[in-house]
Design an enzyme around this catalytic site. Sequence first.
Site: not given
Length: 368
Positions: A75, A93, A200, A276
């Site tokens: 992270k 990110h 997925g 997101d």
Amino acid sequence: MVHLWLRHETKPLEHRSALSPEVCANLLARGFEVTVEKSPARYFRDEEFSVVGCKLVETNSWPTAPKDAIIIGLKELPEDGTPLEHTHIFFAHCFKYQTGWKDLLQRFEKGGGTILDIEFLRVGGDPNGRRVVAFGYHAGYAGAAIGVDIWAHQHLGELPSVEPYPNAETLNKDINARLIAAVKKNNGEHPRVLVMGALGRCGTGAVDAVLNIGIPESHIIKRDINDPVDTPENYLKVDIFINCIYLSSPIQPFFTKQDMAVPGRKLSVVVDVSCDYTSPNNPLPIYDQATTFAHPSLRVPGTNENGNPPVDVCSIDHLPSMLPRESSEAFSKGLEATLFDLPNRENDPVWSCARNLFISKLKEAKNQ
């Protein structure tokens, strides 16, 4: 010799590890040097790393690591504004214009460091190819489990904080007990669950979770991004909506805040596994902040009108930490072969593609 430095994760309630003791042992056997920061949060004990030959160092000591050490983690890094001089392998990110993306890239520019973003490690170095490794399966599994638990607690009482589980079997039994109690209060009716992106890795995990927890298969609707676009009204007919799709370009939102006012809506739980919400490609513009394991859901204001139930959203951005050992072992093993190629990273297609992407995003940030 490549020197890998496994850092402690500073994100609250993050218990996963980018490397497992088993994979560390395999790296050492191939001539890698592996340094591991002591971590009170990591699910693996420090001793599990030292016993296979890793050198243990103090928590959060990576800024003083030798400059040629490659810092590996999961992270975000501490947001202290300091220049970053090392090569970092992690989920940055910042390549999809998330909040703060330019600030992070500028720190690497000032320090001369590099991001090799795990999210953009692609098979064969094809930018549009399949990801080398992901936490997708366990993210979908944990997200779906929390979604069912939120629905159960809508009938039983407020959902408390979520703690990590030692394995999926324990998780399944725990949430199944609450599901059974909630179904009794719901006139014997199980919730209907729609999994978007069911084909997925993430969607597969979500489907497996709801089945293992006790939702009948007849109550599970599987949708994929390539299926014909449905109307918001149809999405609102299910009880739990789980978003597992990975987007790189905008699509029509599945539903909006305005759609929540449709009379007769059944939907009461939304799990955004992709999380997101800061991206311009967000397909669920009904919320604007992440949730946490301490506070797993947030209520969308104004949704309990016109006789409709309130809508609770789960948007935890490190869901696999709910199953920290299983998810870390699977992830680390999936990354292992690519790590073996680090000594030749300048020519290796996967690593060179990741570096080229960093360079292009760095230029983009400088030009804005």
